[in-house]
Design a protein around this motif. Structure first.
Motif, PDB file in Angstrom:
ATOM      1  N   MET A 148       0.853  -1.411   0.010  1.00 36.33           N
ATOM      2  CA  MET A 148      -0.113   0.070   0.172  1.00 36.33           C
ATOM      3  C   MET A 148       0.813   1.296  -0.156  1.00 36.33           C
ATOM      4  O   MET A 148       0.469   2.487  -0.046  1.00 36.33           O
ATOM      5  CB  MET A 148      -0.730   0.171   1.075  1.00 36.33           C
ATOM      6  CG  MET A 148      -1.858  -1.163   1.390  1.00 36.33           C
ATOM      7  SD  MET A 148      -2.872  -1.485   0.073  1.00 36.33           S
ATOM      8  CE  MET A 148      -3.774  -0.152  -0.363  1.00 36.33           C
ATOM      9  N   SER A 149       2.118   1.297   0.092  1.00 41.18           N
ATOM     10  CA  SER A 149       3.095   2.234   0.159  1.00 41.18           C
ATOM     11  C   SER A 149       3.678   2.455  -1.122  1.00 41.18           C
ATOM     12  O   SER A 149       4.514   3.485  -1.186  1.00 41.18           O
ATOM     13  CB  SER A 149       3.978   2.254   1.185  1.00 41.18           C
ATOM     14  OG  SER A 149       4.923   0.826   1.193  1.00 41.18           O
ATOM     15  N   LEU A 150       3.469   1.871  -1.906  1.00 40.26           N
ATOM     16  CA  LEU A 150       4.117   1.785  -3.384  1.00 40.26           C
ATOM     17  C   LEU A 150       3.392   2.841  -4.127  1.00 40.26           C
ATOM     18  O   LEU A 150       2.008   3.023  -4.254  1.00 40.26           O
ATOM     19  CB  LEU A 150       3.988   0.468  -4.210  1.00 40.26           C
ATOM     20  CG  LEU A 150       4.408  -0.912  -3.346  1.00 40.26           C
ATOM     21  CD1 LEU A 150       4.299  -1.772  -4.368  1.00 40.26           C
ATOM     22  CD2 LEU A 150       6.010  -0.552  -3.242  1.00 40.26           C
ATOM     23  N   ILE A 206       0.927   2.100  12.658  1.00 38.48           N
ATOM     24  CA  ILE A 206       1.097   3.509  12.740  1.00 38.48           C
ATOM     25  C   ILE A 206       0.845   4.186  11.550  1.00 38.48           C
ATOM     26  O   ILE A 206       0.534   5.337  11.437  1.00 38.48           O
ATOM     27  CB  ILE A 206       2.590   3.754  13.531  1.00 38.48           C
ATOM     28  CG1 ILE A 206       2.644   3.328  15.004  1.00 38.48           C
ATOM     29  CG2 ILE A 206       2.868   5.413  13.528  1.00 38.48           C
ATOM     30  CD1 ILE A 206       3.933   3.110  15.669  1.00 38.48           C
ATOM     31  N   ASN A 207       1.661   3.779  10.536  1.00 40.38           N
ATOM     32  CA  ASN A 207       1.630   4.279   9.172  1.00 40.38           C
ATOM     33  C   ASN A 207       0.280   4.145   8.416  1.00 40.38           C
ATOM     34  O   ASN A 207       0.033   4.931   7.487  1.00 40.38           O
ATOM     35  CB  ASN A 207       2.712   3.603   8.312  1.00 40.38           C
ATOM     36  CG  ASN A 207       3.995   4.069   8.921  1.00 40.38           C
ATOM     37  OD1 ASN A 207       4.298   4.866   9.419  1.00 40.38           O
ATOM     38  ND2 ASN A 207       4.888   3.007   8.412  1.00 40.38           N
ATOM     39  N   GLY A 208      -0.499   3.594   9.102  1.00 39.71           N
ATOM     40  CA  GLY A 208      -1.954   3.256   8.507  1.00 39.71           C
ATOM     41  C   GLY A 208      -2.140   2.230   7.259  1.00 39.71           C
ATOM     42  O   GLY A 208      -3.100   2.225   6.578  1.00 39.71           O
ATOM     43  N   LEU A 209      -1.009   1.576   7.064  1.00 36.53           N
ATOM     44  CA  LEU A 209      -1.125   0.699   5.715  1.00 36.53           C
ATOM     45  C   LEU A 209      -1.672  -0.568   6.174  1.00 36.53           C
ATOM     46  O   LEU A 209      -2.587  -1.161   5.220  1.00 36.53           O
ATOM     47  CB  LEU A 209       0.430   0.186   5.656  1.00 36.53           C
ATOM     48  CG  LEU A 209       1.535   1.262   5.314  1.00 36.53           C
ATOM     49  CD1 LEU A 209       2.734   0.560   5.082  1.00 36.53           C
ATOM     50  CD2 LEU A 209       1.158   2.059   4.165  1.00 36.53           C
ATOM     51  N   ALA A 210      -2.042  -1.099   7.396  1.00 37.27           N
ATOM     52  CA  ALA A 210      -2.941  -2.326   7.676  1.00 37.27           C
ATOM     53  C   ALA A 210      -4.348  -1.917   7.190  1.00 37.27           C
ATOM     54  O   ALA A 210      -5.282  -2.661   6.786  1.00 37.27           O
ATOM     55  CB  ALA A 210      -2.803  -2.544   9.226  1.00 37.27           C
TER      56      ALA A 210
END
Length: 430
Positions: A148-150, A206-210
Motif C-alpha cells: 500500500m506504500s508503493l 502507525i503508518n495506516g498501511l494495515a
C-alpha cells in the motif's frame, strides 16, 4: 457428417494400480510409487527424475545466466519447500554442473488478509524465519501491507523505497557468493526475537498501511475477486523486492496442478487474453524482471512425494480459502473439478497444460497496459469477437427489458372485474 457410435468411449477411466510386486521402469528394483499413468519408480530413480526435470527446466534456453541474482518466493507450502530444497541440492559440491546463480529468498506475511492477531502472526513468522535462516541463503520477510506504500505511477521508472523486514526488522545487505551464505547477525539462538517482529508490525499500524489494505480487500465483494486482488498485490510486492535486491528473475513455485486450475479459472473469468502470461513458463510482461515457473511440469502428487522422501517439512498458514466450501469461488470450484478428473484420468493436468501453451493472442501493437496486472489491453478487438458478441447480447437484453416495462398496463387501465360485459376500465374519466 461422421458420427461415432453411442457406445464409443473417447476417454477410459483408469483402474486403481497396485504397486505390490511392481518393478522400477529404470533399474528393475522394487517400485515404491507410481506417477503419471503407469510409470513405476523406486525411491532413488524418482529423486533422480525430479532433480533432472527441475535442472532441465532451469537450463531451458539458457534462461538464467551465470552469476545472475534470482529471487525465490517462499510461502512455506509444499511447492515452495520442494523448490527451495531442489535449489539447495544444486549447490552441493558433488553435484555435476552446479547451479551458478545467486539465490535470495523472500517470504510475504499475509496475516492481515485472514485477520490474524499479532500473536498468531508472530508464531508463524518465527517458524518461517527459522527455516529460512537454516538454509544459509540471504532472505527477507516482507509484510503484505507494504504494497500500500508503493507509488504505482512510478513502478515502471524506479523501485519504491520499501522497508524490507528481515528477522531483525532492518534492511540487510546481500553479498554475492557462489552459493548460499550464512548470516547470523540478526538472530538470537537461531530464531528471531519477538521484540523485533512486534516492532515491525506495530510500524504498519502507525503508518495506516494495515487499515488501507483491509479497506481495499473489503471493497471486493466476492471471494473470487479477493483471490485475484491478492494475487496481483503479491506479485507487485515481489517485483519491488526483486528490484531493490538487484534480482532479474523471480522463481514461483507454481506446480502443474495449480497452472492447469488457473488456465480453466482464467478462461471462466474472461481473462483468456492474459493466459500466456499468467500460466506460461516465463512471464516477461514487466520488462526488466521475469517470473519463472520451474515446477510447471510437476504435479502436486510428485511434489508431496518428493518432500516426504527428503523429510522436508512444510508450514501451514491460513489463507482466504481456509475452511470454505468448494463452491465459494471460481478457483475453488475449478480445483475440485480438476482434481476429481485427475483421479480418474491421470493425463488431465498434462493435457490442460499442453493445451494452455498452445493458446495465445495475436501481437498487439498498442502499448497500453492494464494498471493492475500490466498485461496488454485487449479492448481493441475486431468486429467478430467474443467481447463484441457479449456487448451485443447485453444491448439486446437491455432494449427488450425497456420495451417490456413500457408496455406494462397502469393501474388505471385495469379491468373493473365485474364480468358483465360492461367493463369501464379503459374509459377515460372526464
Amino acid at each position: 457428417m461422421c458420427e461415432a457410435p453411442d457406445e464409443t468411449q473417447f476417454m477410459t477411466k483408469k483402474p486403481a494400480i497396485i504397486t505390490t510386486e511392481r518393478k522400477c521402469m529404470k533399474c528393475e528394483e522394487n517400485a515404491v510409487l507410481i506417477i503419471r499413468i503407469d510409470d513405476a519408480f523406486c525411491r532413488n530413480c524418482f529423486v533422480h527424475y525430479m532433480t533432472h526435470k527441475f535442472r532441465s527446466a532451469i537450463g531451458k534456453g539458457r534462461l538464467i545466466l551465470y552469476d545472475e541474482k534470482v529471487l525465490l518466493a517462499y510461502s512455506g507450502g509444499h511447492s515452495s519447500c520442494a523448490m527451495l530444497h531442489l535449489v539447495q541440492q544444486g549447490f552441493l559440491e558433488h553435484v555435476h554442473k552446479k547451479l551458478r546463480f545467486f539465490p535470495h529468498l523472500v517470504h510475504i506475511d499475509e496475516g492481515a488478509v485472514t485477520n490474524q492477531d499479532m500473536g498468531e502472526r508472530l508464531c508463524a513468522q518465527k517458524d518461517i524465519t527459522c527455516k529460512l535462516q537454516s538454509t544459509g541463503i540471504p532472505y527477507d520477510v516482507v509484510y503484505l501491507e507494504r504494497v500500500m506504500s508503493l507509488d504505482h505511477e512510478q513502478l515502471a521508472k524506479k523501485p519504491a523505497d520499501l522497508t524490507i523486514e528481515n528477522c531483525s526488522g532492518t534492511k540487510k545487505e546481500v553479498t554475492k557468493t557462489s552459493g548460499p551464505v550464512s548470516d547470523d547477525s540478526s538472530t538470537t539462538e537461531g530464531c528471531p526475537c519477538d521484540r523485533d517482529l512486534t516492532n515491525g508490525m506495530e510500524s504498519l499500524d502507525i503508518n495506516g498501511l494495515a487499515g488501507s489494505l483491509k479497506k481495499l480487500l473489503e471493497s471486493a465483494k466476492t471471494l473470487t475477486t479477493k483471490e485475484d486482488l491478492l494475487w496481483q498485490l503479491r506479485h507487485q510486492l515481489l517485483i519491488e523486492v526483486a528490484r531493490q535486491r538487484g534480482c532479474t528473475k523471480i522463481m514461483l513455485a507454481d506446480s502443474g496442478t495449480l497452472v492447469s486450475i488457473r488456465i480453466l479459472a482464467n478462461i471462466a473469468q474472461g481473462r483468456g487474453a492474459a493466459l500466456p502470461l499468467d500460466t506460461g513458463f516465463v512471464d516477461g510482461r514487466h520488462g526488466d524482471i521475469n517470473f519463472v515457473r520451474p515446477l510447471k511440469e510437476f504435479t502436486k502428487k510428485e511434489i508431496v512425494l518428493y518432500n516426504k522422501f527428503h523429510d522436508v517439512k512444510s508450514t501451514f498458514i491460513p489463507s482466504l480459502t481456509t475452511k470454505v466450501g468448494s463452491g465459494a469461488s471460481i478457483n475453488l470450484l475449478t480445483e475440485e473439478f480438476v482434481n476429481a478428473l485427475q483421479e480418474g484420468f491421470p493425463s488431465t493436468i498434462s493435457t490442460i497444460c499442453r493445451t494452455g501453451e498452445k493458446l495465445g493472442t495475436e501481437g498487439n501493437s498498442s502499448q497500453n497496459k492494464c494498471l493492475i496486472c500490466k498485461a496488454p489491453l485487449d479492448t481493441s478487438v475486431p468486429q467478430a469477437s467474443a467481447l463484441n458478441a457479449t456487448n451485443f447480447s447485453l444491448s439486446l437484453s437491455s432494449t427488450c427489458k425497456r420495451k417490456m416495462s413500457s408496455k406494462q398496463p397502469s393501474s388505471d387501465d385495469q379491468c373493473c372485474g365485474e364480468g358483465d360485459g360492461g367493463c369501464h376500465g379503459n374509459t377515460v374519466n372526464k
